[in-house]
Each structure stands twice: as C-alpha cells, then as structure tokens.
Design a protein around this motif. Structure first.
Motif, PDB file in Angstrom:
ATOM      1  N   LEU A 301      -8.012  -6.802 -11.119  1.00  0.00           N
ATOM      2  CA  LEU A 301      -8.435  -7.228  -9.673  1.00  0.00           C
ATOM      3  C   LEU A 301      -7.998  -6.062  -8.806  1.00  0.00           C
ATOM      4  O   LEU A 301      -6.954  -5.830  -8.698  1.00  0.00           O
ATOM      5  CB  LEU A 301      -7.581  -8.461  -9.677  1.00  0.00           C
ATOM      6  CG  LEU A 301      -7.386  -9.430 -10.645  1.00  0.00           C
ATOM      7  CD1 LEU A 301      -6.482 -10.628 -10.524  1.00  0.00           C
ATOM      8  CD2 LEU A 301      -8.815 -10.021 -10.944  1.00  0.00           C
ATOM      9  N   LYS A 302      -8.970  -5.760  -7.774  1.00  0.00           N
ATOM     10  CA  LYS A 302      -9.012  -4.478  -7.121  1.00  0.00           C
ATOM     11  C   LYS A 302      -9.198  -5.071  -5.392  1.00  0.00           C
ATOM     12  O   LYS A 302     -10.258  -5.839  -5.502  1.00  0.00           O
ATOM     13  CB  LYS A 302      -9.823  -3.582  -7.598  1.00  0.00           C
ATOM     14  CG  LYS A 302      -9.558  -2.889  -8.749  1.00  0.00           C
ATOM     15  CD  LYS A 302     -10.327  -1.691  -9.064  1.00  0.00           C
ATOM     16  CE  LYS A 302     -10.024  -1.008 -10.328  1.00  0.00           C
ATOM     17  NZ  LYS A 302     -10.858   0.349 -10.468  1.00  0.00           N
ATOM     18  N   SER A 303      -8.615  -4.411  -4.579  1.00  0.00           N
ATOM     19  CA  SER A 303      -9.068  -4.597  -3.323  1.00  0.00           C
ATOM     20  C   SER A 303      -9.676  -3.195  -2.844  1.00  0.00           C
ATOM     21  O   SER A 303      -9.405  -2.201  -3.335  1.00  0.00           O
ATOM     22  CB  SER A 303      -7.833  -4.797  -2.346  1.00  0.00           C
ATOM     23  OG  SER A 303      -7.494  -6.306  -2.789  1.00  0.00           O
ATOM     24  N   SER A 304     -10.750  -3.192  -2.076  1.00  0.00           N
ATOM     25  CA  SER A 304     -11.483  -2.231  -1.714  1.00  0.00           C
ATOM     26  C   SER A 304     -11.305  -1.932  -0.193  1.00  0.00           C
ATOM     27  O   SER A 304     -11.655  -2.684   0.650  1.00  0.00           O
ATOM     28  CB  SER A 304     -12.868  -2.125  -1.975  1.00  0.00           C
ATOM     29  OG  SER A 304     -13.594  -1.246  -1.686  1.00  0.00           O
ATOM     30  N   TRP A 305     -10.536  -0.784   0.278  1.00  0.00           N
ATOM     31  CA  TRP A 305     -10.571  -0.473   1.812  1.00  0.00           C
ATOM     32  C   TRP A 305     -11.374   0.537   2.012  1.00  0.00           C
ATOM     33  O   TRP A 305     -11.544   1.493   1.630  1.00  0.00           O
ATOM     34  CB  TRP A 305      -9.079   0.383   2.102  1.00  0.00           C
ATOM     35  CG  TRP A 305      -7.823  -0.671   1.570  1.00  0.00           C
ATOM     36  CD1 TRP A 305      -7.868  -1.959   1.193  1.00  0.00           C
ATOM     37  CD2 TRP A 305      -6.449  -0.222   1.677  1.00  0.00           C
ATOM     38  NE1 TRP A 305      -6.400  -2.475   1.075  1.00  0.00           N
ATOM     39  CE2 TRP A 305      -5.683  -1.278   1.083  1.00  0.00           C
ATOM     40  CE3 TRP A 305      -5.947   1.197   1.600  1.00  0.00           C
ATOM     41  CZ2 TRP A 305      -4.194  -1.131   1.130  1.00  0.00           C
ATOM     42  CZ3 TRP A 305      -4.516   1.359   1.440  1.00  0.00           C
ATOM     43  CH2 TRP A 305      -3.643   0.016   1.043  1.00  0.00           C
TER      44      TRP A 305
END
Length: 361
Positions: A301-305
């Motif tokens: 589960l990743k967040s992308s900045w």
C-alpha cells in the motif's frame, strides 16, 4: 529592479479570484526569474482558493507551468537566461537524509525562492506550491527550473509540472507497472488519465479505467484504457475482478483521494498486488480496514508524492516521448484561456467539462 506584472490572486477563502498587478523582484542568490508562457489550471489551485491547503491568503495561484528563464541570481549555474524550462514544486536539496540515501524524489527540504512577491501595497503573496505561475513573470528557486527541449510547446510541456507527472509517475514510478501487468485506475480526471496513459506506455496489457462520469471514461479509452467501468452503475470491485480473471489487478491507482474509493482499490487488487494512492484526501478523512485483510492480502500500500518523480530525470524524458509521438500531452489540453478566465475554468473543472484549461500568456 522590480517588475510589475499581471497575475491571478486569491484574496480570501472562497472568494472569486482577481487579476491584479503584483511586484516581482529581481532574482537573488539561488533564484531565477521566469517569464511564464503557459500554466495549467489544476485542482490544487482551486484547493488553495477554497482554503483547503492553508489560510495564508492572499495566494498567487498557478503552478503547472513552462516558460523562459529571464534572469538568474548569484551562484546559479544549472540554468541561464533564454533556457526553456518546466517549473517544479519539489526542487531537491541534495543534502537531506532522503537525498543522501539516493532517494531525492523523497527530498524533505525542497527549495523555494526566499524573496517574496507582493501586491502593490507591499503585502507578501503566498505562491501556490512555491511557484505562483498565473503571472506574466514569477520568481522561483533555480532548482525549480528544469530545462527541456524547446521544441515542445509550453501548453503541453507545462502540464508535466504537476498533474500529468503525478499520474504518470504514480503508475510508472510508484506502482512500477511493467510489461504484461493489469492495472486499474480509479478516478479519471487529469491525474488519473495520466496514470492510464503511463500504464499503457509502460507495457500493461490490461488498463481498466473507473469513473462515474461517462465523458471521462470515453476520454480514458482515447488515452489507452482497454476497458472501462462505470462506478455509478456497477460494483467496482466485482467488475475489476471479472475483467482480470477473478483475481484483481496487479496495480490499482487511486486518483480520487476518498476513503470509499480507496477501499475499492484495496479490494480490487490481486493478492500481493499494489495500491497506489495519488488522490489527495482532505484533512478530516479517515480510513478503516480490517487489519486481518491488510495482513492476509499482502502486497504493498503506497502513497505517491508528485508521482515520486525526479524532475531533472523525468521531465526531459517525457518531453522526448511527447516529441517522438509516444505520449500525447496535447490530449490533456481541453482549452487555452487568458488570465482573466481562471475563475470560469474553475467552474468547468467542477463540472467535469475539461481535463485541463491552460492559461496562455
């Protein structure tokens, strides 16, 4: 010598923006003065106007821009007068713990100009994402300028400065989409559409676009989606699973930023698949998932900045792909407008009528 230029200013929360004369100083050490040629109207600008980012009014809006460097300050060597550049809002420092570990796209000390741009009465302006490019000229940190091939029109190149890069990078950099992968993209605004295009360019064989607006789904097909799912008429998780042999997608990009769509993304991915959150939630949103499901489904589960991008690496490469005819940036440009049309562009954005209105100066 200071420069008096026209610019779009948001003076108060929810108030219509206005075109005003502002004062832009000559560049100091480490800064660059840029003559803006084009700037896209991004949802983030509307968030600033609505007070959704912070309350540091008045704001100088605009950040998705390209133009020419007019002057640079002392110590600047990377760019010079006449260079065609895309502006970026994550000018890496090269010194923080992320940069020193070879992960500059996570830089924790990104740079902006130190001198303020002001209203005529001297009131400092807060530039959107440290850029403020709905203006004839803007002052930025030199590291916020990325040189690219000047053969690309500013209307197309500038879109890499935010939304297109965020979506493309969410799929390619953060999600690491590769040949033969199945990908679902939930939310087909400008960011989601770029994720669709990026996934297809990276070699995904199945790209499923999900939205509740049939117009956006039609556009997604033109960007490379192989299948579409109307979330207003069907169960999104069931539909994605059916389209992927019952397993779910290898990578699901959530480009909305809401708990309900994130849950769809979580359950629409394959076991050990990847969820990438690139949609920006509001501060009050919370998410609840059964912890056993988080454990049992594995994966990431990743967040992308900003699409985990490194502007110096990614902007020139994507411009080259555009010039080679492999990445259609022009397809994101719904209309070109003037500075005085930004408020109308916000309304068109709300209604889902445009991918990007682009201010041409």
């Amino acid at each position: 010598m200071a420069h008096e230029v026209r610019a779009v200013v948001a003076r108060g929360k929810g108030a219509p923006v206005s075109v005003e004369t502002i004062v832009v100083p000559d560049p100091g050490p480490g800064e660059a003065l840029v003559k803006v040629e084009a700037c896209g109207v991004c949802h983030t600008d509307l968030h600033y106007r609505e007070g959704g980012i912070n309350d540091d009014f008045p704001f100088l809006l605009g950040h998705e821009a390209a133009g020419r460097v007019e002057a640079v300050g002392e110590g600047v060597t990377g760019v010079g007068p006449g260079d065609f550049v895309i502006l970026n809002w994550r000018a890496v420092c090269g010194e923080c713990r992320a940069c020193s570990r070879g992960r500059p796209w996570y830089c924790f000390a990104t740079r902006n100009a130190t001198q303020p741009m002001t209203l005529l009465d001297g009131t400092p302006l807060a530039p959107a994402l440290g850029i403020g490019a709905f203006a004839e000229k803007t002052l930025v940190a030199a590291g916020q300028c990325t040189k690219v091939d000047p053969a690309a029109p500013a209307t197309a190149a500038g879109l890499l400065g935010c939304g297109v890069m965020a979506g493309f990078g969410a799929a390619v950099n953060t999600g690491a989409v590769g040949r033969g992968d199945s990908v679902a993209v939930i939310g087909c605004g400008g960011v989601g559409m770029a994720a669709v295009a990026g996934a297809r360019l990276a070699g995904a064989t199945k790209v499923i676009a999900v939205d509740v607006d049939p117009r956006k789904l039609e556009r997604a097909t033109g960007m490379g989606a192989t299948h579409v799912v109307d979330g207003s008429a069907t169960d999104v998780v069931a539909a994605v699973r059916e389209l992927t042999g019952g397993f779910g997608a290898d990578v699901v990009v959530e480009a909305v930023g809401r708990p309900e769509t994130y849950r769809q993304a979580f359950y629409a991915r394959d076991l050990a698949g990847t969820v990438v959150l690139v949609g920006v939630p509001t501060p009050g949103m919370t998410l609840e998932l059964p912890l056993l499901d988080v454990f049992g489904r594995g994966g990431a589960l990743k967040s992308s900045w900003y699409g985990d991008c490194l502007p110096s690496r990614d902007f020139p490469a994507l411009v080259d792909l555009y010039l080679d005819g492999r990445f259609d940036l022009d397809a994101f440009v719904s209309e070109t407008i003037g500075l005085g049309d930004v408020e109308k562009a916000f309304e068109k954005m709300r209604r889902g009528e445009v991918l990007r209105s682009v201010v041409v100066l």
